[in-house]
Design a protein around this motif. Structure first.
Motif, short mmCIF file in Angstrom:
data_model
loop_
_atom_site.label_atom_id
_atom_site.label_comp_id
_atom_site.label_asym_id
_atom_site.label_seq_id
_atom_site.Cartn_x
_atom_site.Cartn_y
_atom_site.Cartn_z
N HIS A 116 0.87 -1.17 0.00
CA HIS A 116 0.00 0.00 0.00
C HIS A 116 0.91 1.23 0.00
O HIS A 116 2.03 1.16 0.52
CB HIS A 116 -0.87 0.04 1.26
CG HIS A 116 -1.90 -1.05 1.32
ND1 HIS A 116 -2.76 -1.20 2.38
CD2 HIS A 116 -2.19 -2.05 0.46
CE1 HIS A 116 -3.55 -2.24 2.17
NE2 HIS A 116 -3.22 -2.78 1.01
N ILE A 117 0.45 2.33 -0.56
CA ILE A 117 1.23 3.56 -0.49
C ILE A 117 0.43 4.56 0.33
O ILE A 117 -0.68 4.94 -0.06
CB ILE A 117 1.54 4.11 -1.91
CG1 ILE A 117 2.40 3.09 -2.67
CG2 ILE A 117 2.28 5.46 -1.80
CD1 ILE A 117 2.75 3.48 -4.10
N GLU A 118 0.98 4.92 1.47
CA GLU A 118 0.30 5.80 2.42
C GLU A 118 -1.14 5.35 2.67
O GLU A 118 -2.07 6.13 2.57
CB GLU A 118 0.37 7.25 1.97
CG GLU A 118 1.84 7.69 1.81
CD GLU A 118 2.05 9.18 1.97
OE1 GLU A 118 2.16 9.61 3.12
OE2 GLU A 118 2.13 9.87 0.95
N ALA A 141 8.15 -2.81 -8.31
CA ALA A 141 6.69 -2.93 -8.20
C ALA A 141 6.04 -1.76 -8.89
O ALA A 141 6.50 -0.62 -8.78
CB ALA A 141 6.28 -2.98 -6.73
N VAL A 142 4.98 -2.06 -9.65
CA VAL A 142 4.23 -1.01 -10.36
C VAL A 142 2.77 -1.10 -9.95
O VAL A 142 2.17 -2.19 -9.99
CB VAL A 142 4.34 -1.19 -11.90
CG1 VAL A 142 3.66 -0.02 -12.62
CG2 VAL A 142 5.79 -1.32 -12.33
N MET A 143 2.21 0.02 -9.53
CA MET A 143 0.80 0.07 -9.13
C MET A 143 -0.07 0.48 -10.32
O MET A 143 0.31 1.34 -11.12
CB MET A 143 0.61 1.11 -8.03
CG MET A 143 1.37 0.82 -6.77
SD MET A 143 0.81 -0.74 -6.04
CE MET A 143 1.84 -0.76 -4.58
N ASN A 183 7.46 8.56 -15.52
CA ASN A 183 8.29 8.97 -14.39
C ASN A 183 8.63 7.74 -13.56
O ASN A 183 7.75 7.04 -13.08
CB ASN A 183 7.51 9.98 -13.54
CG ASN A 183 8.33 10.49 -12.38
OD1 ASN A 183 9.22 9.80 -11.86
ND2 ASN A 183 8.05 11.70 -11.95
N ARG A 184 9.92 7.46 -13.43
CA ARG A 184 10.32 6.23 -12.75
C ARG A 184 10.98 6.48 -11.39
O ARG A 184 11.80 5.68 -10.93
CB ARG A 184 11.19 5.39 -13.68
CG ARG A 184 10.33 4.96 -14.87
CD ARG A 184 11.02 4.16 -15.90
NE ARG A 184 10.10 3.88 -17.01
CZ ARG A 184 10.42 3.20 -18.09
NH1 ARG A 184 11.64 2.71 -18.21
NH2 ARG A 184 9.53 3.01 -19.03
N VAL A 206 9.60 0.46 -5.44
CA VAL A 206 8.19 0.65 -5.78
C VAL A 206 8.05 1.98 -6.53
O VAL A 206 8.33 3.04 -5.97
CB VAL A 206 7.32 0.66 -4.50
CG1 VAL A 206 5.85 0.89 -4.85
CG2 VAL A 206 7.50 -0.65 -3.72
N LEU A 207 7.62 1.91 -7.78
CA LEU A 207 7.50 3.14 -8.56
C LEU A 207 6.38 4.01 -7.98
O LEU A 207 5.31 3.51 -7.61
CB LEU A 207 7.22 2.82 -10.04
CG LEU A 207 8.32 2.02 -10.76
CD1 LEU A 207 8.04 1.96 -12.26
CD2 LEU A 207 9.72 2.58 -10.50
N LYS A 208 6.66 5.32 -7.90
CA LYS A 208 5.70 6.24 -7.28
C LYS A 208 4.49 6.49 -8.16
O LYS A 208 3.38 6.66 -7.68
CB LYS A 208 6.39 7.59 -7.01
CG LYS A 208 7.47 7.52 -5.95
CD LYS A 208 8.12 8.89 -5.75
CE LYS A 208 9.24 8.80 -4.71
NZ LYS A 208 9.93 10.10 -4.55
#
Ligand SMILES: [Zn+2]
Length: 243
Positions: A116-118, A141-143, A183-184, A206-208
């Motif tokens: 999870h991101i934040e 990891a790509v979301m 954007n990586r 983990v890519l943002k």
């Protein structure tokens, strides 16, 4: 010639690291994540303290060097192993990080996302699994965010293996580069495999930026499995997450 020998050794050692040792496990019930560590002595790491996935938060600012991506069309085979749908890669694609080359071995997916991101969960997460010559692992990891159809993996999705054990050659070589965001920039932490044997020491990148996927595409993936294939969030403990 020599290079191919080195690479095949790499594949064997990585396969050993990645192997689930034939011990039956699942995402719920008696063989679910709470019990993985007890299912086999090989799974001892599943109850260790640097496990994945995590909720990425409480970031520490760092001067993270860009990941150098050397990807080409090389995804040649798509398979359903009962836990995920995976695209195996031919040799020739890699990333460079920490002044080390990590070869891309395979790409697989989780629905919903494992990390999870934040606090935010995503409908789909791709794991791009790499190994260096010593067998150390790095996962990009790509979301995926539910939006429009993702044309880049439409071809591969056409050949979705619908049942556990199904495997086929892709009609057209898959290029993961085309499903990565522009954007990586990335978050980084140290973690583990998210499936038994849960081996630690994995570099997680983990890519943002997330990329689009349609509801139909997520459903087509989910329909190939018996249920959600995400391990629950693990404690961060003493780890720091860099951004
Ligand atoms: Zn994974």
């Amino acid at each position: 010639m020599k290079k191919s020998i080195v690479f095949s050794c790499l594949l064997i050692s990585s396969a050993a690291v990645l192997a689930s040792a034939d011990v039956h496990w699942e995402y719920s019930g008696e063989h679910g994540p709470e019990h993985w560590a007890k299912l086999s002595p090989d799974n001892f790491a599943c109850s260790a303290s640097n496990q994945s996935p995590v909720n990425l938060t409480g970031f520490i600012e760092a001067d993270l060097r860009p990941i150098k991506f050397n990807y080409k069309a090389g995804g040649s085979e798509i398979l359903n192993n009962g836990h995920t749908v995976q695209i195996n890669y031919q040799s020739g694609s890699s990333i460079n990080i920490d002044a080390t080359e990590f070869a891309l071995l395979q790409v697989h997916f989780h629905a919903p996302s494992e990390n999870h991101i934040e606090g935010k969960s995503y409908p789909l997460e791709a794991h791009l699994v790499h190994a260096d010559k010593a067998g150390n692992l790095a996962v990009v990891a790509v979301m995926y965010e539910q939006k429009d159809k993702n044309l880049a993996f439409a071809d591969a999705w056409q050949q979705m293996p619908k049942h556990a054990g199904d495997k086929q050659q892709l009609n057209r070589l898959f290029n993961i580069d085309s499903i990565l965001p522009t954007n990586r920039d990335y978050y980084r932490f140290s973690g583990s495999l998210t499936t038994p044997p849960c081996s630690e020491g994995v570099r997680w990148l983990v890519l943002k930026e997330s990329v689009p996927v349609s509801e139909e595409q997520v459903k087509a993936f989910a329909a190939a499995l018996t249920g959600p294939n995400n391990r629950y969030i693990q404690a961060t403990n003493a780890r720091i997450i860099l951004k």
